[in-house]
Scaffold this active site. Structure first.
Site, PDB file in Angstrom:
ATOM      1  N   GLY A   8     -19.321 -37.451  36.545  1.00  0.00           N
ATOM      2  CA  GLY A   8     -19.545 -36.408  37.627  1.00  0.00           C
ATOM      3  C   GLY A   8     -18.676 -36.656  38.698  1.00  0.00           C
ATOM      4  O   GLY A   8     -18.516 -37.685  39.294  1.00  0.00           O
ATOM      5  N   ALA A  12     -19.959 -36.903  45.341  1.00  0.00           N
ATOM      6  CA  ALA A  12     -20.749 -38.240  45.281  1.00  0.00           C
ATOM      7  C   ALA A  12     -19.807 -39.110  44.545  1.00  0.00           C
ATOM      8  O   ALA A  12     -19.365 -40.292  44.630  1.00  0.00           O
ATOM      9  CB  ALA A  12     -22.140 -38.242  44.672  1.00  0.00           C
ATOM     10  N   HIS A 233     -34.984 -22.719  48.578  1.00  0.00           N
ATOM     11  CA  HIS A 233     -34.271 -22.082  50.033  1.00  0.00           C
ATOM     12  C   HIS A 233     -34.877 -20.827  50.446  1.00  0.00           C
ATOM     13  O   HIS A 233     -34.881 -19.887  49.513  1.00  0.00           O
ATOM     14  CB  HIS A 233     -32.819 -21.986  49.589  1.00  0.00           C
ATOM     15  CG  HIS A 233     -31.914 -22.126  51.125  1.00  0.00           C
ATOM     16  ND1 HIS A 233     -32.109 -20.997  51.810  1.00  0.00           N
ATOM     17  CD2 HIS A 233     -31.382 -22.948  51.538  1.00  0.00           C
ATOM     18  CE1 HIS A 233     -31.424 -21.201  52.818  1.00  0.00           C
ATOM     19  NE2 HIS A 233     -30.697 -22.378  52.750  1.00  0.00           N
ATOM     20  N   SER A 247     -26.645 -18.755  54.144  1.00  0.00           N
ATOM     21  CA  SER A 247     -26.851 -20.059  54.524  1.00  0.00           C
ATOM     22  C   SER A 247     -27.766 -19.960  55.657  1.00  0.00           C
ATOM     23  O   SER A 247     -27.894 -19.135  56.484  1.00  0.00           O
ATOM     24  CB  SER A 247     -25.306 -20.399  55.114  1.00  0.00           C
ATOM     25  OG  SER A 247     -25.358 -21.497  55.990  1.00  0.00           O
ATOM     26  N   ARG A 282     -37.453 -26.012  55.307  1.00  0.00           N
ATOM     27  CA  ARG A 282     -37.419 -25.008  54.258  1.00  0.00           C
ATOM     28  C   ARG A 282     -38.570 -24.624  53.667  1.00  0.00           C
ATOM     29  O   ARG A 282     -38.875 -23.752  53.096  1.00  0.00           O
ATOM     30  CB  ARG A 282     -36.264 -25.300  53.414  1.00  0.00           C
ATOM     31  CG  ARG A 282     -34.665 -25.333  54.107  1.00  0.00           C
ATOM     32  CD  ARG A 282     -33.760 -25.829  53.148  1.00  0.00           C
ATOM     33  NE  ARG A 282     -32.547 -25.656  53.738  1.00  0.00           N
ATOM     34  CZ  ARG A 282     -31.276 -26.252  53.557  1.00  0.00           C
ATOM     35  NH1 ARG A 282     -31.160 -26.783  52.233  1.00  0.00           N
ATOM     36  NH2 ARG A 282     -30.238 -25.976  54.263  1.00  0.00           N
ATOM     37  N   HIS A 339     -33.011 -24.486  44.935  1.00  0.00           N
ATOM     38  CA  HIS A 339     -31.881 -24.740  45.522  1.00  0.00           C
ATOM     39  C   HIS A 339     -31.519 -26.223  45.479  1.00  0.00           C
ATOM     40  O   HIS A 339     -30.310 -26.570  45.435  1.00  0.00           O
ATOM     41  CB  HIS A 339     -32.035 -24.324  47.154  1.00  0.00           C
ATOM     42  CG  HIS A 339     -30.773 -24.693  48.125  1.00  0.00           C
ATOM     43  ND1 HIS A 339     -29.450 -24.040  47.701  1.00  0.00           N
ATOM     44  CD2 HIS A 339     -30.685 -25.521  48.924  1.00  0.00           C
ATOM     45  CE1 HIS A 339     -28.567 -24.530  48.594  1.00  0.00           C
ATOM     46  NE2 HIS A 339     -29.168 -25.297  49.402  1.00  0.00           N
ATOM     47  N   ARG A 373     -35.781 -32.109  51.961  1.00  0.00           N
ATOM     48  CA  ARG A 373     -34.237 -32.260  52.447  1.00  0.00           C
ATOM     49  C   ARG A 373     -33.945 -31.559  53.689  1.00  0.00           C
ATOM     50  O   ARG A 373     -34.206 -30.259  53.531  1.00  0.00           O
ATOM     51  CB  ARG A 373     -33.363 -32.212  51.391  1.00  0.00           C
ATOM     52  CG  ARG A 373     -31.979 -32.264  51.898  1.00  0.00           C
ATOM     53  CD  ARG A 373     -30.804 -31.723  50.934  1.00  0.00           C
ATOM     54  NE  ARG A 373     -30.836 -30.653  50.568  1.00  0.00           N
ATOM     55  CZ  ARG A 373     -29.855 -29.828  51.010  1.00  0.00           C
ATOM     56  NH1 ARG A 373     -28.678 -30.317  51.806  1.00  0.00           N
ATOM     57  NH2 ARG A 373     -29.828 -28.620  50.676  1.00  0.00           N
ATOM     58  N   LEU A 379     -24.750 -33.395  51.651  1.00  0.00           N
ATOM     59  CA  LEU A 379     -23.545 -33.798  51.584  1.00  0.00           C
ATOM     60  C   LEU A 379     -23.111 -35.228  51.947  1.00  0.00           C
ATOM     61  O   LEU A 379     -22.564 -36.244  51.457  1.00  0.00           O
ATOM     62  CB  LEU A 379     -22.585 -32.963  52.349  1.00  0.00           C
ATOM     63  CG  LEU A 379     -22.422 -31.409  51.876  1.00  0.00           C
ATOM     64  CD1 LEU A 379     -21.465 -30.605  52.730  1.00  0.00           C
ATOM     65  CD2 LEU A 379     -21.767 -31.486  50.463  1.00  0.00           C
TER      66      LEU A 379
HETATM   67  C1  LIG Z   1     -25.085 -22.851  47.593  1.00  0.00           C
HETATM   68  C2  LIG Z   1     -25.205 -24.310  48.043  1.00  0.00           C
HETATM   69  C3  LIG Z   1     -25.046 -24.511  49.208  1.00  0.00           C
HETATM   70  C4  LIG Z   1     -25.163 -25.783  49.781  1.00  0.00           C
HETATM   71  N1  LIG Z   1     -24.785 -26.020  51.259  1.00  0.00           N
HETATM   72  C5  LIG Z   1     -25.042 -27.351  51.671  1.00  0.00           C
HETATM   73  C6  LIG Z   1     -24.734 -27.939  52.821  1.00  0.00           C
HETATM   74  O1  LIG Z   1     -24.277 -26.856  53.570  1.00  0.00           O
HETATM   75  N2  LIG Z   1     -24.798 -28.865  53.437  1.00  0.00           N
HETATM   76  C7  LIG Z   1     -25.401 -29.975  52.616  1.00  0.00           C
HETATM   77  O2  LIG Z   1     -25.414 -31.268  53.052  1.00  0.00           O
HETATM   78  N3  LIG Z   1     -25.807 -29.689  51.234  1.00  0.00           N
HETATM   79  C8  LIG Z   1     -25.514 -28.282  50.930  1.00  0.00           C
HETATM   80  N4  LIG Z   1     -25.934 -28.143  49.320  1.00  0.00           N
HETATM   81  C9  LIG Z   1     -26.064 -29.238  48.613  1.00  0.00           C
HETATM   82  C10 LIG Z   1     -24.965 -30.184  48.161  1.00  0.00           C
HETATM   83  O3  LIG Z   1     -23.868 -29.217  47.934  1.00  0.00           O
HETATM   84  C11 LIG Z   1     -25.105 -30.901  46.905  1.00  0.00           C
HETATM   85  O4  LIG Z   1     -26.349 -31.691  46.908  1.00  0.00           O
HETATM   86  C12 LIG Z   1     -24.080 -31.971  46.592  1.00  0.00           C
HETATM   87  O5  LIG Z   1     -22.935 -31.303  46.936  1.00  0.00           O
HETATM   88  C13 LIG Z   1     -24.238 -32.537  45.472  1.00  0.00           C
HETATM   89  O6  LIG Z   1     -22.975 -33.448  45.319  1.00  0.00           O
HETATM   90  P1  LIG Z   1     -22.965 -34.243  43.834  1.00  0.00           P
HETATM   91  O7  LIG Z   1     -21.665 -34.905  43.785  1.00  0.00           O
HETATM   92  O8  LIG Z   1     -24.272 -35.069  43.780  1.00  0.00           O
HETATM   93  O9  LIG Z   1     -22.970 -33.068  42.524  1.00  0.00           O
HETATM   94  P2  LIG Z   1     -22.311 -32.078  42.127  1.00  0.00           P
HETATM   95  O10 LIG Z   1     -21.251 -31.569  43.308  1.00  0.00           O
HETATM   96  O11 LIG Z   1     -23.043 -30.952  41.763  1.00  0.00           O
HETATM   97  O12 LIG Z   1     -21.256 -32.637  40.885  1.00  0.00           O
HETATM   98  C14 LIG Z   1     -21.686 -33.038  39.873  1.00  0.00           C
HETATM   99  C15 LIG Z   1     -20.750 -33.510  38.953  1.00  0.00           C
HETATM  100  O13 LIG Z   1     -21.274 -33.747  37.500  1.00  0.00           O
HETATM  101  C16 LIG Z   1     -20.780 -33.183  36.469  1.00  0.00           C
HETATM  102  N5  LIG Z   1     -21.725 -33.179  35.484  1.00  0.00           N
HETATM  103  C17 LIG Z   1     -23.112 -32.445  35.321  1.00  0.00           C
HETATM  104  N6  LIG Z   1     -23.646 -32.645  34.159  1.00  0.00           N
HETATM  105  C18 LIG Z   1     -22.938 -33.524  33.446  1.00  0.00           C
HETATM  106  C19 LIG Z   1     -22.820 -34.036  32.070  1.00  0.00           C
HETATM  107  N7  LIG Z   1     -23.806 -33.850  31.384  1.00  0.00           N
HETATM  108  N8  LIG Z   1     -21.510 -34.791  31.788  1.00  0.00           N
HETATM  109  C20 LIG Z   1     -20.519 -35.073  32.576  1.00  0.00           C
HETATM  110  N9  LIG Z   1     -20.431 -34.578  33.655  1.00  0.00           N
HETATM  111  C21 LIG Z   1     -21.396 -33.522  34.319  1.00  0.00           C
HETATM  112  C22 LIG Z   1     -20.268 -31.965  36.973  1.00  0.00           C
HETATM  113  O14 LIG Z   1     -19.404 -31.153  36.336  1.00  0.00           O
HETATM  114  C23 LIG Z   1     -19.555 -32.176  38.637  1.00  0.00           C
HETATM  115  O15 LIG Z   1     -18.563 -32.746  38.312  1.00  0.00           O
HETATM  116  C24 LIG Z   1     -25.521 -26.763  48.948  1.00  0.00           C
HETATM  117  C25 LIG Z   1     -25.901 -26.643  47.463  1.00  0.00           C
HETATM  118  C26 LIG Z   1     -25.779 -25.356  47.133  1.00  0.00           C
HETATM  119  C27 LIG Z   1     -25.992 -25.130  45.713  1.00  0.00           C
END
Ligand SMILES: Cc1cc2nc3c(=O)[nH]c(=O)nc-3n(C[C@H](O)[C@H](O)[C@H](O)COP(=O)(O)OP(=O)(O)OC[C@H]3O[C@@H](n4cnc5c(N)ncnc54)[C@H](O)[C@@H]3O)c2cc1C
Length: 545
Positions: A8, A12, A233, A247, A282, A339, A373, A379
């Site tokens: 992923g 993160a 949300h 938002s 929320r 959400h 949350r 983020l």
């Molecule tokens: C519309 C929206 C707005 C948001 N706004 C905010 C905000 O303003 N502030 C805030 O703090 N949070 C916000 N969030 C939440 C936040 O964006 C996410 O919780 C955070 O970005 C998650 O990051 P991550 O790296 O864990 O996951 P992601 O960014 O979802 O990355 C997951 C990764 O895993 C990969 N992956 C998935 N399944 C597999 C698999 N089976 N095999 C291999 N790879 C896989 C994907 O391709 C991707 O690369 C928002 C969420 C949404 C949907």
């Protein structure tokens, strides 16, 4: 040199990859799509951190208390303290590597108000915080790529982890180019696969995040946690493809929720909770909207066009583009939608799971957020989790010589794919996926009860019993085929967690147990053994402290 395998490449995964590379470790970062397509880029609102430019009176202690309170006091105090204390350094580091935050005046990061926070403490980059952070992280990762410390591998999906005798040695992947499985061995595996959106069908999030990895790991003996806490949300607009997020920044800028009683506007949140009613947590806002049984509107038009275009241009564009609504003149019809997932892979304070050398970070892990949350904390949690895991991995002792042989697991996986390719039986996979999405939306909705949850479990148990009879009419969709069992298993685990929590707390509201009970003031842990799903409350604090 320690070899770290990260699955992923959202915020993160990137955070962990960079932190590991900074410590001289060799990282392979695997994902089906580039980081620029991860859900992280959708984050618009911002990231929380208390620094010098915050409002007077704000403090890290206050950020900690808001986070614990928002999570209904079931997140670990130590882990939340670590998160909030690291936040100022994270924001400074992000600025250093090229994230351009919106400023009040030169050098002073601006803040916006987000729900359930005592002060305006959310830093933001105009309307594209996630995108700006991902861009900066990718540039930083490229630096380490050039040094040979990070290797990014695309078009590759997680299949299973290499686990033997309670320890992890890497993972097996489905290579979308060769349509075959491949094994990548490593000293440790870090899961960063995001939330479980696609399990629920249309949500605000990315369909890349389907929860398969969490479901498969669960079947392999990894414990999951708090799956019943699903954040709806309050303000989204429905389009044909997905639910688009309006938002929280709109309510942060003074946006008011109301419904119509004849011609009269009823500002129900303000009536119930006073001036800050629209910015309640929320879960509270979503439930109040649901209780009205009416169509709900969000009004921000009173700010005037100039201010709207200055402060929330993205919402103006979004509403105009997807629904033809001019928010400088009209209210936005909004509805709550799935959400964010507070639940996921259970991890200890250092982000290690119950399996040695297997870590989980970001939205796929359950930590920090308790029962609900706060906006802007996710983020932060994704970035912080990556750093914490990297620190722990850096400190772990090198694996002893002699790794177990996993060639039988690889062969079994290849045999499964071969069977799927030749499958001629009757149930199309997408049809089952749609049914599961309807099931969990209906039975794990804003309001649940025992009857609904049990119905949900019955249906999913039936789908699991026919999983071998699924029909794949196009072998390019092999991922959809092999992932179905993991996704169904995760759905059943989430329903089972919801059944076991006989109270209401945060995002888990049961009409048959509407009160919050002290005896449930702990996280739910769920484990899987020989097809049995077992829940317990983490009374001992085995995971977060
Ligand atoms: C519309 C929206 C707005 C948001 N706004 C905010 C905000 O303003 N502030 C805030 O703090 N949070 C916000 N969030 C939440 C936040 O964006 C996410 O919780 C955070 O970005 C998650 O990051 P991550 O790296 O864990 O996951 P992601 O960014 O979802 O990355 C997951 C990764 O895993 C990969 N992956 C998935 N399944 C597999 C698999 N089976 N095999 C291999 N790879 C896989 C994907 O391709 C991707 O690369 C928002 C969420 C949404 C949907």
């Amino acid at each position: 040199m320690k070899k770290v395998l990260i699955v992923g490449s959202g915020i993160a995964g990137l955070s962990c990859a960079i932190s590991c590379a900074e410590k001289g470790m060799e990282v392979t970062l695997v994902s089906p799509f580039p980081s620029e397509r991860a859900q992280s880029v959708l984050a618009a609102g911002g990231i929380n951190a208390v620094t010098e430019s915050c409002e007077e009176g704000d403090s890290i202690a206050c950020h900690i208390e808001d986070t614990l309170k928002g999570g209904c006091y079931i997140a670990g105090k130590e882990s939340v303290r670590g998160l909030c204390e690291d936040a100022p350094q994270i924001v400074k580091w992000l600025e250093r590597i090229g994230t351009v935050f919106t400023t009040k005046e030169v050098g002073t990061v601006a803040r916006r108000a987000f729900g359930a926070q005592s002060y305006k403490r959310t830093c933001y980059c105009g309307a594209s915080t996630g995108k700006q952070i991902v861009t900066a992280l990718v540039m930083e990762a490229r630096r380490f790529e050039a040094l040979g410390l990070i290797q990014r591998k695309l078009w590759t999906d997680f299949y299973s982890a290499l686990i033997k005798d309670g320890a992890c040695y890497g993972a097996i992947f489905f290579n979308e180019a060769t349509m075959d499985l491949e094994m990548i061995e490593a000293d440790c595996l870090v899961m960063a696969t995001g939330g479980q959106n696609a399990l629920f069908g249309k949500t605000t999030g990315s369909t890349q995040c389907d929860g398969y990895a969490q479901g498969k790991l669960f079947m392999q003996g990894v414990e999951l946690k708090n799956l019943e806490f699903i954040q709806y949300h309050p303000t989204t607009i429905v389009t044909s493809q997905k639910k688009m997020l309006v938002s929280e920044a709109v309510r942060g800028e003074g946006g008011r929720l109301y419904y119509l009683d004849g011609e009269k506007r009823v500002y129900f949140m303000e009536e119930k909770f006073g001036e800050r009613g629209n910015l309640m947590p929320r879960d509270v806002v979503s439930r109040c909207m649901d209780e009205t049984g009416k169509e709900i509107f969000l009004d921000i038009s009173f700010l005037g066009k100039e201010e709207i275009l200055k402060r929330i241009p993205e919402v103006y564009n979004l509403c105009l583009k997807y629904r033809g609504i001019d928010i400088t003149k009209e209210s936005i019809p909004v509805t709550p939608s799935v959400h964010f997932f507070m639940g996921g892979i259970a991890v200890k304070n250092n982000h290690e799971t119950n399996i040695k050398n297997l870590y989980a970070i970001g939205e796929c892990a359950s930590m920090y957020h308790g029962a609900n949350r706060l906006g802007g904390n996710s983020l932060l949690a994704a970035l912080h989790g990556g750093r914490v895991a990297a620190k722990s991995i850096g400190e772990m002792t090198e694996a002893a010589e002699g790794r177990p042989d996993f060639s039988e697991e690889l062969k079994a996986g290849q045999e499964k794919l071969r069977r799927l390719k030749e499958s001629k039986s009757a149930f199309p996979v997408m049809y089952i996926r749609d049914l599961v999405a309807q099931n969990v939306q209906e039975n794990l909705g804003i309001v649940r009860n025992e009857e609904k949850i049990l119905n949900g479990i019955d249906d999913v148990t039936y789908y699991l019993s026919i999983v071998d009879k699924i029909h794949y009419d196009n072998s390019e969709f092999l991922y959809l085929g092999y992932s179905l069992e993991g996704i169904l298993t995760l759905a059943k685990a989430a329903l089972t967690c919801a059944l076991s929590r006989k109270e209401s707390r945060g995002a888990h509201y049961r009409s048959d147990y509407a009160e919050t009970k002290d005896e449930y003031a702990n996280a739910t842990i769920i484990s899987y053994e020989n097809g049995e799903y077992r829940t317990r409350l983490d009374v001992e604090g085995t995971y977060e402290s």
